[in-house]
Scaffold this motif. Structure first.
Motif, PDB file in Angstrom:
ATOM      1  N   ARG A  69     -15.942  -5.545   0.736  1.00 14.46           N
ATOM      2  CA  ARG A  69     -14.943  -4.741   1.446  1.00 14.46           C
ATOM      3  C   ARG A  69     -14.795  -3.348   0.831  1.00 14.46           C
ATOM      4  NH1 ARG A  69      -8.646  -6.518   2.704  1.00 14.46           N
ATOM      5  NH2 ARG A  69      -8.123  -4.670   3.943  1.00 14.46           N
ATOM      6  N   LEU A  70     -15.020  -3.260  -0.478  1.00  9.54           N
ATOM      7  CA  LEU A  70     -14.787  -2.003  -1.193  1.00  9.54           C
ATOM      8  C   LEU A  70     -16.072  -1.228  -1.463  1.00  9.54           C
ATOM      9  CD1 LEU A  70     -12.064  -3.131  -3.777  1.00  9.54           C
ATOM     10  CD2 LEU A  70     -11.740  -2.089  -1.519  1.00  9.54           C
ATOM     11  N   GLN A  71     -17.182  -1.662  -0.896  1.00 13.53           N
ATOM     12  CA  GLN A  71     -18.439  -0.932  -1.096  1.00 13.53           C
ATOM     13  C   GLN A  71     -18.258   0.531  -0.686  1.00 13.53           C
ATOM     14  OE1 GLN A  71     -21.411  -1.416  -2.329  1.00 13.53           O
ATOM     15  NE2 GLN A  71     -21.500  -3.632  -2.696  1.00 13.53           N
ATOM     16  N   GLY A  72     -18.693   1.426  -1.570  1.00 18.47           N
ATOM     17  CA  GLY A  72     -18.580   2.854  -1.302  1.00 18.47           C
ATOM     18  C   GLY A  72     -17.268   3.473  -1.719  1.00 18.47           C
ATOM     19  N   ASP A  73     -16.304   2.655  -2.126  1.00 15.78           N
ATOM     20  CA  ASP A  73     -14.976   3.175  -2.493  1.00 15.78           C
ATOM     21  C   ASP A  73     -14.756   3.259  -4.000  1.00 15.78           C
ATOM     22  OD1 ASP A  73     -14.281   3.332   0.199  1.00 15.78           O
ATOM     23  OD2 ASP A  73     -13.402   1.320   0.215  1.00 15.78           O
ATOM     24  N   ALA A  94      -6.931  -5.123  -2.134  1.00 14.74           N
ATOM     25  CA  ALA A  94      -8.045  -4.364  -1.563  1.00 14.74           C
ATOM     26  C   ALA A  94      -7.545  -3.353  -0.539  1.00 14.74           C
ATOM     27  CB  ALA A  94      -9.059  -5.309  -0.923  1.00 14.74           C
ATOM     28  N   GLU A  95      -6.572  -3.742   0.268  1.00  9.60           N
ATOM     29  CA  GLU A  95      -6.003  -2.807   1.239  1.00  9.60           C
ATOM     30  C   GLU A  95      -5.321  -1.636   0.535  1.00  9.60           C
ATOM     31  OE1 GLU A  95      -4.895  -0.503   4.132  1.00  9.60           O
ATOM     32  OE2 GLU A  95      -6.331  -2.160   4.348  1.00  9.60           O
ATOM     33  N   ALA A 102       0.820  -1.209   0.000  1.00  7.87           N
ATOM     34  CA  ALA A 102       0.000   0.000   0.000  1.00  7.87           C
ATOM     35  C   ALA A 102       0.857   1.263   0.000  1.00  7.87           C
ATOM     36  CB  ALA A 102      -0.929  -0.014   1.213  1.00  7.87           C
ATOM     37  N   GLU A 103       1.942   1.252   0.756  1.00  2.19           N
ATOM     38  CA  GLU A 103       2.800   2.430   0.808  1.00  2.19           C
ATOM     39  C   GLU A 103       3.366   2.749  -0.575  1.00  2.19           C
ATOM     40  OE1 GLU A 103       6.774   4.070   3.212  1.00  2.19           O
ATOM     41  OE2 GLU A 103       6.097   1.996   3.453  1.00  2.19           O
ATOM     42  N   LEU A 134      -6.307   1.185 -10.405  1.00  2.00           N
ATOM     43  CA  LEU A 134      -5.291   0.249  -9.919  1.00  2.00           C
ATOM     44  C   LEU A 134      -5.400  -1.061 -10.689  1.00  2.00           C
ATOM     45  CD1 LEU A 134      -3.094  -0.648  -7.906  1.00  2.00           C
ATOM     46  CD2 LEU A 134      -4.944  -1.310  -6.329  1.00  2.00           C
ATOM     47  N   LYS A 135      -4.334  -1.437 -11.370  1.00  3.06           N
ATOM     48  CA  LYS A 135      -4.270  -2.738 -12.025  1.00  3.06           C
ATOM     49  C   LYS A 135      -4.024  -3.793 -10.959  1.00  3.06           C
ATOM     50  CE  LYS A 135      -4.062  -3.817 -15.947  1.00  3.06           C
ATOM     51  NZ  LYS A 135      -5.161  -4.235 -16.853  1.00  3.06           N
ATOM     52  N   ALA A 136      -4.995  -4.674 -10.775  1.00  2.87           N
ATOM     53  CA  ALA A 136      -4.925  -5.700  -9.744  1.00  2.87           C
ATOM     54  C   ALA A 136      -4.829  -7.074 -10.399  1.00  2.87           C
ATOM     55  CB  ALA A 136      -6.147  -5.588  -8.829  1.00  2.87           C
ATOM     56  N   GLY A 137      -5.151  -8.117  -9.645  1.00  2.00           N
ATOM     57  CA  GLY A 137      -5.054  -9.481 -10.157  1.00  2.00           C
ATOM     58  C   GLY A 137      -3.654 -10.035 -10.155  1.00  2.00           C
ATOM     59  N   ALA A 138      -2.709  -9.299  -9.562  1.00  2.00           N
ATOM     60  CA  ALA A 138      -1.309  -9.704  -9.576  1.00  2.00           C
ATOM     61  C   ALA A 138      -0.858 -10.277  -8.239  1.00  2.00           C
ATOM     62  CB  ALA A 138      -0.427  -8.508  -9.948  1.00  2.00           C
ATOM     63  N   LEU A 139      -1.379  -9.736  -7.139  1.00  2.00           N
ATOM     64  CA  LEU A 139      -0.982 -10.151  -5.801  1.00  2.00           C
ATOM     65  C   LEU A 139      -2.212 -10.663  -5.055  1.00  2.00           C
ATOM     66  CD1 LEU A 139       1.383  -7.140  -4.969  1.00  2.00           C
ATOM     67  CD2 LEU A 139       1.990  -9.340  -6.000  1.00  2.00           C
ATOM     68  N   ASP A 140      -2.052 -10.993  -3.797  1.00  2.00           N
ATOM     69  CA  ASP A 140      -3.175 -11.490  -3.008  1.00  2.00           C
ATOM     70  C   ASP A 140      -4.318 -10.468  -3.014  1.00  2.00           C
ATOM     71  OD1 ASP A 140      -4.528 -11.461  -0.067  1.00  2.00           O
ATOM     72  OD2 ASP A 140      -4.031 -13.509  -0.713  1.00  2.00           O
ATOM     73  N   PRO A 141      -5.547 -10.890  -3.272  1.00  2.00           N
ATOM     74  CA  PRO A 141      -6.665  -9.945  -3.364  1.00  2.00           C
ATOM     75  C   PRO A 141      -6.866  -9.094  -2.111  1.00  2.00           C
ATOM     76  CG  PRO A 141      -7.317 -12.068  -4.272  1.00  2.00           C
ATOM     77  CD  PRO A 141      -5.966 -12.263  -3.645  1.00  2.00           C
ATOM     78  N   ASP A 142      -6.608  -9.645  -0.946  1.00  2.00           N
ATOM     79  CA  ASP A 142      -6.771  -8.854   0.275  1.00  2.00           C
ATOM     80  C   ASP A 142      -5.738  -7.732   0.348  1.00  2.00           C
ATOM     81  OD1 ASP A 142      -9.010 -10.209   1.415  1.00  2.00           O
ATOM     82  OD2 ASP A 142      -7.685 -11.866   1.933  1.00  2.00           O
ATOM     83  N   LEU A 143      -4.523  -8.013  -0.108  1.00  2.00           N
ATOM     84  CA  LEU A 143      -3.509  -6.957  -0.172  1.00  2.00           C
ATOM     85  C   LEU A 143      -3.925  -5.887  -1.179  1.00  2.00           C
ATOM     86  CD1 LEU A 143      -0.730  -5.659   0.313  1.00  2.00           C
ATOM     87  CD2 LEU A 143       0.208  -7.242  -1.381  1.00  2.00           C
TER      88      LEU A 143
END
Length: 420
Positions: A235-239, A201-202, A169-170, A190-199
């Protein structure tokens, strides 16, 4: 005015080690630069993929265009179709399981159509956006496109960069801050799908805390199962401004939208009109991310925009690694599409190489400005073109392969979708 010569030049542009659902970007991304010259000396420009199947298709067509008027787009289409389809294997378009890659003819036609429209506009001393119906906006908004990223010194083949690694995140927040400080972007992807989904999302939550007034998007490239996509959505509702291609297939997207109510965007499961029709029936995606490179050019994308308007879908633009010719084609198109409802994607800040005179196109306040300069408003830097062609020849790359590149760093890496 008739076409006298067509030149297609493959180039390789330096690319950082950006992570995605398939692996990691190679040190070079491939593009094809197209020049269509007429018998009165005008030259129209185009740009598209440089991977071998598309490049082969361009080369098979180019010598058939001599004698055509650049206004004869139907003649162009007939000549593209006359050579037959070229294989698309090896061209990575991040197509999800259950979806269809767009036809190779659309990619080839669309590439030449941009150059034809550039010629038409130049001959009339008009900007391309005037041919497309006129600019409804002069400043075209783009979004900061964030990636998880290795440090450039992970492999000496990568060009050194100032971005540094981003694996938490930092790092992602720092990357976003640099993007916004340099270019003034008003939204973030943010391009995701690369690392753990919880990370991942954080990281999105951290972006929300750091940039509370910037609309946010996340794109896992269909690398999450439906269960994972639902869990992260809660977890991301509203974001989120929208949730892009989190899970494979139209059926999966439809169920995800039914359960979460989140607006879903796609460039993976709506890539042609057949899929568009199925999407309307299933209500899988509410926002289409168009791309003139594989929808069949600028006018075909305008037709897509009309269809989105008719059926009440949102519209934006997908991006791939590109240089300024494609960026300006996107910008002229976006300037002339009234129902462009979201800022467009672009990889352009990640690319340092350029083939146009004057260097990189400015992005100011998150926008590219279109003017009334003739055509696309850009000219080739022939020395830069030659240098990037030599870089292509030295690179040894003919098809994008993020999987094999990742195996250099993680020997057991395989392409699995959905991975999580």
């Amino acid at each position: 005015m008739k076409i006298a010569a067509v030149r297609v030049t493959p180039i390789a542009i330096s690319d950082p080690p950006l992570l995605n659902a398939s692996g990691v970007h190679e040190p070079f991304a491939l593009r094809s630069i197209i020049e269509v010259e007429t018998d009165n000396g005008l030259v129209g420009l185009g740009e598209t993929y440089g991977d071998k199947p598309v490049l082969d298709g361009l080369l098979r067509v180019k010598d058939r265009l001599a004698g055509l008027s650049p206004f004869d787009l139907n003649g162009l289409r007939q000549r593209v179709l006359s050579v037959g389809p070229s294989p698309v294997e090896g061209v990575q378009l991040d197509v999800a399981p259950g979806s269809q890659a767009s036809k190779s003819e659309h990619k080839v036609f669309g590439a030449f159509e941009v150059a034809f429209l550039d010629l038409q506009a130049r001959s009339l001393d008009l900007p391309v956006h005037a041919l497309l119906g006129g600019a409804v906006r002069r400043k075209v908004p783009f979004s900061a496109y964030l990636f998880f990223k290795f440090a450039s010194d992970i492999d000496p083949s990568y060009r050194p960069d100032t971005w540094g690694p981003a694996l938490d995140a930092e790092g992602i927040v720092a990357q976003a801050r640099t993007m916004i400080d340099r270019y003034g972007f008003g939204s973030i992807k943010l391009k995701a799908g690369a690392l753990d989904p919880d990370l991942e999302a954080e990281c999105l939550k951290a972006l929300k805390r750091a940039f509370p007034n910037h609309p946010l998007r996340i794109d896992p490239n269909a690398n999450w199962s439906l269960d994972t996509a639902i869990r992260v959505a809660k977890r991301l509702q509203g974001d989120l401004e929208y949730y892009e291609d989190p899970t494979p297939g139209l059926e999966g997207m439809s169920e995800l939208h039914r359960v979460t109510g989140l607006p879903l965007a796609t460039n993976m499961v709506v890539t042609d009109m057949k899929e568009f029709r199925r999407n309307i029936a299933l209500n899988g995606a509410q926002i289409v991310l168009s791309d003139h490179h594989y929808w069949g050019g600028l006018r075909a994308t305008q037709m897509l925009a009309t269809m989105c308007d008719t059926f009440g879908l949102g519209l934006s633009m997908h991006s791939n690694s590109h240089v300024g010719i494609s960026l300006m084609a996107m910008s002229h198109l976006a300037a002339a599409v009234p129902n462009l409802t979201y800022a467009c994607d672009t990889h352009y800040p990640w690319q340092e190489d350029e083939v146009i005179r004057g260097g990189k196109i400015p992005i100011v306040d998150g926008c590219v400005t279109v003017t009334d300069a003739p055509g696309l408003g850009v000219e080739l830097d022939r020395d830069a073109l030659a240098a990037l062609h030599e870089q292509y020849l030295r690179s040894g790359i003919t098809n994008r392969d993020d999987v094999s590149q990742m195996r250099k760093f993680r020997s057991d890496w395989t392409r699995v979708k959905p991975r999580y």
